[in-house]
Design a protein around this motif. Sequence first.
Motif, PDB file in Angstrom:
ATOM      1  N   HIS A   1       0.839  -1.207   0.000  1.00 26.82           N
ATOM      2  CA  HIS A   1       0.000   0.000   0.000  1.00 26.82           C
ATOM      3  C   HIS A   1       0.868   1.249   0.000  1.00 26.82           C
ATOM      4  O   HIS A   1       0.587   2.224  -0.709  1.00 26.82           O
TER       5      HIS A   1
ATOM      6  N   GLN B   1       2.149   1.864  -3.417  1.00 21.25           N
ATOM      7  CA  GLN B   1       1.111   2.372  -4.315  1.00 21.25           C
ATOM      8  C   GLN B   1       0.928   3.881  -4.154  1.00 21.25           C
ATOM      9  O   GLN B   1       0.552   4.572  -5.109  1.00 21.25           O
TER      10      GLN B   1
ATOM     11  N   LYS C   1       9.302   1.327  -9.390  1.00 19.48           N
ATOM     12  CA  LYS C   1       7.885   0.976  -9.332  1.00 19.48           C
ATOM     13  C   LYS C   1       7.701  -0.237 -10.222  1.00 19.48           C
ATOM     14  O   LYS C   1       8.261  -0.300 -11.325  1.00 19.48           O
TER      15      LYS C   1
ATOM     16  N   GLN D   1       4.633  -3.476 -11.220  1.00 13.01           N
ATOM     17  CA  GLN D   1       3.327  -4.079 -10.989  1.00 13.01           C
ATOM     18  C   GLN D   1       2.991  -5.091 -12.077  1.00 13.01           C
ATOM     19  O   GLN D   1       3.475  -4.971 -13.213  1.00 13.01           O
TER      20      GLN D   1
ATOM     21  N   GLU E   1       2.155   6.154 -13.599  1.00 11.89           N
ATOM     22  CA  GLU E   1       3.290   6.141 -12.683  1.00 11.89           C
ATOM     23  C   GLU E   1       4.440   7.050 -13.086  1.00 11.89           C
ATOM     24  O   GLU E   1       5.493   7.034 -12.462  1.00 11.89           O
TER      25      GLU E   1
END
Length: 217
Positions: free
Chosen positions: A42, A45, A90, A92, A109
């Motif tokens: 979290h 994010q 980053k 994902q 992002e």
Amino acid sequence: MKTELVQRFVWGVPVYRQRFSLVASRPATERFYRLIRMAVAHAEQLRDAFEGNLECDETTFGGARKGKRGWGAAGKVIVFGIVKRNGLVKAQPIPAHDRASIMKVIQAESREGSLYYYTDEWQASATLRLRGDHVVIRKQKGRPLGRDHVNGIEGFWSYAKNWLYPYRGVPKKFFHLYLGETCYRFNHRNEDLKPLLIKLIKTTAVQIGGGNPVQIR
């Protein structure tokens, strides 16, 4: 007890390796570690979008399997990542290796006007030029041609895969949490994680399995 569990988490000791010296039951330990991973994922994010000199690349995670290889291999998770030169990362999971999936991450992002380094001459390049300068990294036999490179993001892929290897496979439904953990560890690689995690889990409310928010204390 929880302080000891946090320390073992910082050391990266999987639960199965603690079976002869558990400080809590295995289900309780696994649940506590999942809460930590939810908290750090979290936190990642919420990290601000990147700007500046960025490296972009995608890879797959998953063990070796028989049958088709490459992007369409069964059981593989496709992950897209962005590294800020000499800085943060980053990453994902993405649903497919296509322009739409990759550009969705890039738009969310990163900030327009950044300088992007890309690993190949793939079709996303035309769209990247609309957001900033785009340097195509051409390779020959796996090595970059010229002085441009994407060593930063490739270094993170190596870091993440080596970190996850001792877990002997990660449940697919929780893979995003483990990926968030590796990003958090990488982004705080020069810091003592234990006090950071203790502070984080004391102040972060996480959602567990669709239930009520739980305050980690």
